[in-house]
Each structure stands twice: as C-alpha cells, then as structure tokens.
Design a protein around this motif. Structure first.
Motif, PDB file in Angstrom:
ATOM      1  N   ALA A 162     -12.898 -10.778  -2.239  1.00 56.08           N
ATOM      2  CA  ALA A 162     -12.301 -10.281  -1.000  1.00 56.08           C
ATOM      3  C   ALA A 162     -12.582  -8.791  -0.856  1.00 56.08           C
ATOM      4  CB  ALA A 162     -10.800 -10.530  -0.980  1.00 56.08           C
ATOM      5  N   THR A 163     -12.929  -8.379   0.346  1.00 59.56           N
ATOM      6  CA  THR A 163     -13.106  -6.958   0.636  1.00 59.56           C
ATOM      7  C   THR A 163     -12.307  -6.597   1.880  1.00 59.56           C
ATOM      8  OG1 THR A 163     -15.088  -7.276   2.009  1.00 59.56           O
ATOM      9  CG2 THR A 163     -15.426  -6.970  -0.358  1.00 59.56           C
ATOM     10  N   ASN A 164     -11.718  -5.413   1.862  1.00 57.76           N
ATOM     11  CA  ASN A 164     -11.016  -4.857   3.010  1.00 57.76           C
ATOM     12  C   ASN A 164     -11.581  -3.473   3.300  1.00 57.76           C
ATOM     13  OD1 ASN A 164      -7.572  -6.031   2.353  1.00 57.76           O
ATOM     14  ND2 ASN A 164      -9.439  -7.145   2.778  1.00 57.76           N
ATOM     15  N   TRP A 165     -11.762  -3.186   4.580  1.00 59.91           N
ATOM     16  CA  TRP A 165     -12.268  -1.881   5.030  1.00 59.91           C
ATOM     17  C   TRP A 165     -11.281  -1.347   6.060  1.00 59.91           C
ATOM     18  CZ3 TRP A 165     -16.094  -0.725   1.840  1.00 59.91           C
ATOM     19  CH2 TRP A 165     -16.750  -1.800   1.223  1.00 59.91           C
ATOM     20  N   ILE A 166     -10.660  -0.225   5.756  1.00 59.72           N
ATOM     21  CA  ILE A 166      -9.439   0.204   6.442  1.00 59.72           C
ATOM     22  C   ILE A 166      -9.603   1.602   7.022  1.00 59.72           C
ATOM     23  CG2 ILE A 166      -6.948   0.618   6.137  1.00 59.72           C
ATOM     24  CD1 ILE A 166      -7.232  -1.169   3.556  1.00 59.72           C
ATOM     25  N   LEU A 167      -9.054   1.787   8.207  1.00 60.77           N
ATOM     26  CA  LEU A 167      -8.920   3.110   8.811  1.00 60.77           C
ATOM     27  C   LEU A 167      -7.465   3.267   9.231  1.00 60.77           C
ATOM     28  CD1 LEU A 167     -10.445   5.689   9.761  1.00 60.77           C
ATOM     29  CD2 LEU A 167     -10.589   4.606  12.021  1.00 60.77           C
ATOM     30  N   TYR A 169      -3.874   6.110   9.903  1.00 64.89           N
ATOM     31  CA  TYR A 169      -3.319   7.437  10.160  1.00 64.89           C
ATOM     32  C   TYR A 169      -1.898   7.477   9.603  1.00 64.89           C
ATOM     33  CZ  TYR A 169      -7.213   8.165  13.381  1.00 64.89           C
ATOM     34  OH  TYR A 169      -8.461   8.298  13.925  1.00 64.89           O
ATOM     35  N   ASN A 170      -1.437   8.689   9.226  1.00 61.59           N
ATOM     36  CA  ASN A 170      -0.102   8.796   8.622  1.00 61.59           C
ATOM     37  C   ASN A 170       0.992   9.149   9.616  1.00 61.59           C
ATOM     38  OD1 ASN A 170      -0.377  11.571   9.097  1.00 61.59           O
ATOM     39  ND2 ASN A 170      -0.927  12.036   6.975  1.00 61.59           N
ATOM     40  N   GLY A 171       0.647   9.490  10.852  1.00 64.05           N
ATOM     41  CA  GLY A 171       1.640   9.816  11.862  1.00 64.05           C
ATOM     42  C   GLY A 171       2.089  11.262  11.860  1.00 64.05           C
ATOM     43  N   ASN A 172       1.535  12.069  10.944  1.00 58.61           N
ATOM     44  CA  ASN A 172       1.938  13.475  10.859  1.00 58.61           C
ATOM     45  C   ASN A 172       0.802  14.455  11.129  1.00 58.61           C
ATOM     46  OD1 ASN A 172       4.710  13.028  10.184  1.00 58.61           O
ATOM     47  ND2 ASN A 172       4.067  12.504   8.103  1.00 58.61           N
ATOM     48  N   ASP A 173      -0.445  13.994  11.055  1.00 59.35           N
ATOM     49  CA  ASP A 173      -1.583  14.857  11.355  1.00 59.35           C
ATOM     50  C   ASP A 173      -2.695  13.984  11.934  1.00 59.35           C
ATOM     51  OD1 ASP A 173      -3.405  13.865   9.216  1.00 59.35           O
ATOM     52  OD2 ASP A 173      -1.975  14.823   7.861  1.00 59.35           O
ATOM     53  N   PRO A 174      -3.709  14.603  12.544  1.00 58.24           N
ATOM     54  CA  PRO A 174      -4.755  13.814  13.214  1.00 58.24           C
ATOM     55  C   PRO A 174      -5.860  13.332  12.294  1.00 58.24           C
ATOM     56  CG  PRO A 174      -5.131  16.139  13.600  1.00 58.24           C
ATOM     57  CD  PRO A 174      -3.845  16.047  12.813  1.00 58.24           C
ATOM     58  N   ASN A 175      -5.726  13.551  10.989  1.00 59.61           N
ATOM     59  CA  ASN A 175      -6.811  13.240  10.061  1.00 59.61           C
ATOM     60  C   ASN A 175      -6.727  11.793   9.580  1.00 59.61           C
ATOM     61  OD1 ASN A 175      -7.675  16.049  10.011  1.00 59.61           O
ATOM     62  ND2 ASN A 175      -5.855  16.426   8.768  1.00 59.61           N
ATOM     63  N   PRO A 176      -7.732  10.981   9.867  1.00 57.84           N
ATOM     64  CA  PRO A 176      -7.696   9.578   9.422  1.00 57.84           C
ATOM     65  C   PRO A 176      -8.014   9.461   7.935  1.00 57.84           C
ATOM     66  CG  PRO A 176      -9.764  10.023  10.513  1.00 57.84           C
ATOM     67  CD  PRO A 176      -8.956  11.282  10.647  1.00 57.84           C
ATOM     68  N   THR A 177      -7.547   8.362   7.355  1.00 54.73           N
ATOM     69  CA  THR A 177      -7.873   8.030   5.976  1.00 54.73           C
ATOM     70  C   THR A 177      -8.712   6.758   5.976  1.00 54.73           C
ATOM     71  OG1 THR A 177      -5.847   9.014   5.099  1.00 54.73           O
ATOM     72  CG2 THR A 177      -6.955   7.400   3.705  1.00 54.73           C
ATOM     73  N   GLY A 178      -9.862   6.809   5.328  1.00 58.43           N
ATOM     74  CA  GLY A 178     -10.703   5.634   5.153  1.00 58.43           C
ATOM     75  C   GLY A 178     -10.441   5.018   3.789  1.00 58.43           C
ATOM     76  N   LYS A 179     -10.274   3.698   3.750  1.00 56.42           N
ATOM     77  CA  LYS A 179      -9.949   3.019   2.502  1.00 56.42           C
ATOM     78  C   LYS A 179     -10.861   1.813   2.314  1.00 56.42           C
ATOM     79  CE  LYS A 179      -5.026   4.109   3.169  1.00 56.42           C
ATOM     80  NZ  LYS A 179      -3.649   3.547   3.227  1.00 56.42           N
ATOM     81  N   TYR A 180     -11.037   1.437   1.039  1.00 53.85           N
ATOM     82  CA  TYR A 180     -11.757   0.210   0.716  1.00 53.85           C
ATOM     83  C   TYR A 180     -11.005  -0.524  -0.387  1.00 53.85           C
ATOM     84  CZ  TYR A 180     -13.265   2.085  -3.765  1.00 53.85           C
ATOM     85  OH  TYR A 180     -13.261   2.575  -5.043  1.00 53.85           O
ATOM     86  N   ILE A 181     -11.162  -1.831  -0.433  1.00 51.11           N
ATOM     87  CA  ILE A 181     -10.596  -2.665  -1.493  1.00 51.11           C
ATOM     88  C   ILE A 181     -11.612  -3.749  -1.822  1.00 51.11           C
ATOM     89  CG2 ILE A 181      -8.664  -4.084  -2.269  1.00 51.11           C
ATOM     90  CD1 ILE A 181      -7.027  -2.901   0.086  1.00 51.11           C
ATOM     91  N   VAL A 182     -11.886  -3.940  -3.116  1.00 49.71           N
ATOM     92  CA  VAL A 182     -12.753  -5.027  -3.586  1.00 49.71           C
ATOM     93  C   VAL A 182     -11.960  -5.807  -4.627  1.00 49.71           C
ATOM     94  CG1 VAL A 182     -14.929  -5.662  -4.674  1.00 49.71           C
ATOM     95  CG2 VAL A 182     -14.829  -3.652  -3.171  1.00 49.71           C
TER      96      VAL A 182
END
Length: 256
Positions: A162-167, A169-182
């Motif tokens: 299984a793989t997940n590819w995630i974008l 936001y934390n709700g406090n700043d405009p900077n997105p977080t990119g995540k992956y899971i394998v």
C-alpha cells in the motif's frame, strides 16, 4: 473552482462495483489507509491509544486517544470523521507544562476509484477538512484540508503493498506538508497478520522519515485488534511510539 462539484458528481456516477468485504477492512494498524471503502450502509469504528516519547528528557510525552468513524453512503463512497484527544506533558520539573484537549477534528470522504487490474493498482482518493477553534491548547486558526491519493496492490500468498501520497495543511500557516507512506502487509498464522512500514514528510525543505511495524488479530469478520510501534531519528532527535487499538463495524442494517 465552480466546476469542482460537477467533476466529483461525474466521477461518483461511474462507480457501480461492490465494496463490501466479508472481513473488515481497516486503517489500523499502521499509518497507511486502503483504497477501498466500507460498503453501502456499513458503519465502522477505528479506535486506538497511542503513546509518543523521545530519548531526550526535555521533550514532551504524549498520549493520544484517536477515533475514526466511517459510513458508506454507496458501495464506493464513504463519509468519515476523525477525532483525536491529546494529553501532553513536558516532563520538565522546573518548568512543567501540561496540554490537553481535542487536537484534531476532521470531516471528509473517501472514494474508491478502481479495482486492481493485473499490476495496475487499486486506487482511491480521500479528503478531509480539519476544523479550526476546537481546543485552546491545540488550536488551528483556519480550516485546513488533507488530501490523500491511495494506490494498493494485492500480492501473491495474501501479501499486500500500500502507498499513500498526501498533501496537507495545519491551519496555522500557508505552508503545505507533503507526506508519503509505503506499507508491506503479510500473513503470519491463521488470523494473525503483520506489517512493516516506512513513512515520512517534508515541510519547508525539512525532511523526516520513520519506520513502524506490528500485527493485527482478526477476532471475527467484524472485529480486529492490533498492536504496533515505530521509531525515528531526525534532526538529532530520537523518537518512538507504541499503539494499540480495535476496529469494528455494524452491518446489520446493510441492504442486500
């Protein structure tokens, strides 16, 4: 943006294959989620207790009671909610601080896009919105989306990838977080199964990665329990966690 609702309606109208599975499909244990939904009129709960700590004594310990509720409105579309209650203790006697309250409140949906065809994966898409102003100690100032593209493969001998590819936001700043899971899943014996996993994220050029693994036991077709743990070493900080939980579903009102 004005065409977005029409786009989703066109996607949903094309899904007519079944999703209900004889045994429960759950997002526990591990970080990865699956491409499949729970099935029409199925109500599912996934609940766990997590403990987080570090090798450094001046950093906080955390307990998180997490709850996910999923309900299938069709065979390929589900609505879901996530609620996390967090207790955090700095552990520093001279300046000890304690934080507690709801740290996450999310509402959203998941859509199963297609089944696996040979080596082409089963895919899905999930989107949830993090609600602002739900806790004084863990406050988010703005509505924040988290979007997940999911690709899963069924492998020989009841193994899975299984793989997940995630974008998100934390709700406090405009900077997105990119995540992956394998995530690699495998049978152990009878109703016991296991997994190993690597996951990570990058935010403003800061990258972190972690590993976890554990097992689940299928109590019956509708109930599963699990135990797992993880480890990371990033920016000279070593952290770890352990988690245990239960997943269960109600299908008595599922329409045949």
């Amino acid at each position: 943006m004005k065409y977005l609702p029409t786009f989703f309606l066109l996607i949903l109208s094309n899904f007519c294959f079944g999703q209900f599975n004889e045994t429960i499909r759950t997002g526990r244990p591990g970080q990865a989620i699956g491409a499949f939904t729970v099935g029409k009129n199925v109500l599912q709960f996934q609940q766990g207790l997590d403990y987080y700590s570090t090798a450094e004594t001046n950093l906080p310990e955390r307990f998180i009671f997490n709850n996910v509720v999923r309900y299938g409105i069709s065979e390929t579309v589900e609505l879901s909610a996530l609620v996390d209650y967090q207790y955090e203790d700095s552990g520093v006697d001279t300046a000890a601080t304690t934080l507690k309250g709801i740290s996450n409140l999310h509402f959203g949906f998941r859509v199963h896009l297609n089944d696996q065809k040979e080596w082409l994966p089963a895919t899905g898409f999930q989107m949830r919105l993090k609600m602002p102003d739900v806790s004084e100690d863990f406050e988010a100032n703005h509505l924040a989306p988290a979007m997940v593209f999911i690709a899963n493969w069924s492998l020989p001998k009841n193994m899975s990838l299984a793989t997940n590819w995630i974008l998100s936001y934390n709700g406090n700043d405009p900077n997105p977080t990119g995540k992956y899971i394998v995530n690699f899943g495998f049978p152990i014996y009878n109703k016991f199964s296991g997994f190993v996993e690597n996951y990570g994220h990058v935010n403003q050029s800061v990258f972190q990665t972690r590993f976890d693994g554990g097992f689940a036991y299928l109590v019956n077709n509708n109930v599963s329990v699990d135990l797992f743990g993880g480890y990371g070493h990033n920016q000279n900080v070593t952290d770890y966690f352990v988690s245990t939980g239960i997943s269960w579903r109600i299908i008595s009102f599922k329409k045949n």
